[in-house]
Write a protein that holds these residues in place. Structure first.
Motif, PDB file in Angstrom:
ATOM      1  N   GLY A  57      -1.052  -3.557   4.727  1.00 53.39           N
ATOM      2  CA  GLY A  57      -1.085  -3.986   3.335  1.00 53.39           C
ATOM      3  C   GLY A  57      -2.464  -4.193   2.753  1.00 53.39           C
ATOM      4  N   THR A  97      -3.399   0.687  -0.169  1.00 46.58           N
ATOM      5  CA  THR A  97      -2.179   1.363  -0.598  1.00 46.58           C
ATOM      6  C   THR A  97      -2.361   2.866  -0.446  1.00 46.58           C
ATOM      7  N   SER A 132      -0.447   8.794  -1.101  1.00 49.95           N
ATOM      8  CA  SER A 132       0.840   9.467  -0.954  1.00 49.95           C
ATOM      9  C   SER A 132       1.346   9.234   0.459  1.00 49.95           C
ATOM     10  N   ARG A 181       4.765   7.816   3.050  1.00 54.29           N
ATOM     11  CA  ARG A 181       5.633   6.642   3.088  1.00 54.29           C
ATOM     12  C   ARG A 181       5.637   6.032   4.485  1.00 54.29           C
ATOM     13  N   GLU A 225       7.044  -0.740   0.796  1.00 50.87           N
ATOM     14  CA  GLU A 225       5.766  -0.662   0.101  1.00 50.87           C
ATOM     15  C   GLU A 225       4.959  -1.900   0.491  1.00 50.87           C
ATOM     16  N   ARG A 284       1.939  -3.697  -0.167  1.00 46.23           N
ATOM     17  CA  ARG A 284       0.836  -3.804  -1.115  1.00 46.23           C
ATOM     18  C   ARG A 284      -0.048  -5.032  -0.881  1.00 46.23           C
TER      19      ARG A 284
END
Length: 495
Positions: free
Chosen positions: A49, A52, A55, A57, A66, A68
């Motif tokens: 984290g 970010t 591209s 996943r 996600e 972040r």
């Protein structure tokens, strides 16, 4: 358990990681290897984290996540054990394990919290450590184990271990390995990042290798050897050491280091160095290379041994005396141990030579400016930036200012540099290498430590490889050596 699919991240248009994909199964210990700059740190930061992805996943279990922030990563079950200890010695073991845990209740219920810590410690085989025990009473290896216990206490499903044994002894490393295996046996996934390739092959089930930001291979460790892993990390073309430059000076044996020791870090290091040549100490983090430089500069209060510079003894535990004898040291951390970030470029260039432009204890600004301009020209710094805060410069120019501070001085005879181009781009690195070559040409002994194979091979007239606080090999300029050979010395250890 963990699926990393096509992760990509660029900085200022320059890709640091490009399309990296690999998976880590439940209970698997997965190695992540690559030379410095390969992209390992960027991948770790995306998984925890701190960065970010542009591209790609990340899937944990069956759910794309996600990440972040560090808090988001912790909620998803990702914990990081960094190579730098983040524990607080003044607190107890239990308090350290609870520190930063987003699952900890707003109101601290000490009994329940410490019972949870006790269970985690027992699961790791640390029955002899009490949660009420001050952390300062533990060894460095035990503190590293507490870092791992702290990650587990946060209900982690994936624990990332970044160089966890870099500063540990073999006995302490064995304890950490045993704890890691216990953690994996519970079903927790482990990503193990290390330059110690023999450890990777001993501990991990499989290993992913990155090079230049891309994945080269993911291979079961049973199918690998240290040499095969090195080839994956470095590629085929070897680097060759150019023939040694012959000293142009009659200052043979300018620096003598004999029997230098730092308890727990460095054992019986000896080296005789000539003026006019550049000596490279090649070693990964914790190898002892940095400790040699700091001990010679008087910065290790427990150092023992003999240092002579031009036949004059240099005290090994007195940094002021070392500087007076002509030793200049540049730390690997220019921001906290080198530059005065809120002061001007000119002030930083002249900070260590105030007597040169002072009369009766009063500074002479005009004379200071003359010296600053001369040093800026010598260092390749633009003169119009002398009044700017040094923090406003690029990393390469900051490092030029740091190196430039030591140049053109009649009272400096040995220049010691720890990671002289850390955080510097290719152009800045070439300029700094030129500065160091000129310093050697001017009659200085230049001794630097680096983990960068390219830098070691490009700059070192003599390369001394180190691991576990000892010399492994020495390569003079008339001996062919390549990156594979250096990496083998730096990671395999002493035969």
């Amino acid at each position: 358990m963990i699926q990393i699919d096509g992760l990509t991240r660029a900085f200022h248009g320059v890709p640091a990681v490009s399309g990296v994909s690999f998976t880590v199964g439940a209970g698997e210990i997965h190695g992540l290897c690559g030379h410095n700059g390969a992209g390992k740190s960027t991948v770790v930061k995306m998984l925890t984290g701190q960065l970010t992805p542009d591209s790609g996943r990340i899937v944990i279990g069956d759910e794309p996540v996600e990440l972040r922030s560090r808090q988001a990563a912790q909620r998803a079950g990702v914990a990081l054990v960094d190579q730098e200890l983040s524990v607080v010695p003044a607190l107890t073991v239990g308090e350290n394990m609870l520190l930063g845990d987003i699952h900890a209740p707003l109101v601290n219920r000490r009994r329940a919290a410490y019972a949870h810590c006790r269970r985690v410690l027992d699961d790791m085989g640390l029955e002899g450590i009490d949660p009420d025990q001050p952390l300062s009473t533990l060894s460095i290896g035990e503190q590293q184990l507490i870092e791992i216990a702290k990650a587990l206490s946060q209900r982690a499903r994936l624990v990332i271990l970044d160089e966890p044994t870099a500063t540990l002894t073999d006995v302490e490393s064995a304890s950490v390995f045993a704890a890691i295996r216990r953690v994996a046996a519970t079903g927790c996934s482990i990503i193990f990042v290390s330059h110690r390739l023999a450890e990777v092959l001993e501990l991990c089930h499989s290993v992913t290798v990155l090079r230049d930001g891309r994945k080269i291979a993911t291979t079961p460790t049973a199918d690998l050897t240290v040499d095969a892993l090195i080839v994956q990390m470095l590629g085929e073309p070897p680097f060759r050491l150019a023939a040694a430059r012959k000293p142009d000076h009659d200052l043979a044996h300018a620096l003598r280091i004999s029997g230098l020791r730092v308890p727990g870090r460095l054992r019986d290091f000896s080296l005789t160095a000539n003026a006019g040549r550049i000596y490279a100490l090649a070693g990964q983090l914790g190898s002892g290379a940095s400790d040699v430089l700091r001990a010679v500069a008087g910065l290790h209060p427990t150092a023992i041994g003999t240092v002579e510079l031009h036949d004059r003894p240099v005290p090994v535990r007195d940094p002021v005396a070392a500087a007076r004898h002509g030793v200049a040291f540049l730390s690997n951390d220019r921001k906290s141990e080198g530059l005065f970030l809120d002061r001007s470029v000119g002030w930083n260039l002249t900070a260590t030579r105030l007597p040169f432009f002072a009369r009766a204890g009063v500074l002479q600004p005009r004379r200071e400016l003359v010296i600053a301009r001369a040093l800026a020209e010598r260092s390749g710094l633009p003169e119009h930036r002398l009044g700017d805060p040094v923090a406003a410069l690029s990393g390469g120019n900051q490092q030029k200012a740091f190196v430039g501070r030591c140049l053109g001085r009649d009272d400096v005879f040995a220049l010691l540099l720890d990671e002289p181009t850390r955080g510097v781009d290719i152009g800045g690195r070439a300029a700094i290498h030129q500065l160091l070559r000129r310093a050697a040409d001017a009659g200085l002994v230049v001794l630097f430590a680096s983990t960068e194979l390219d830098e070691l091979l490009e700059l070192g007239d003599v390369i001394v490889t180190m691991r576990d606080g000892q010399i492994v090999n020495r390569y003079d300029g008339d001996v062919d050596v390549d990156g594979v050979l250096l990496m083998r010395d730096m990671t395999r250890g002493i035969a």
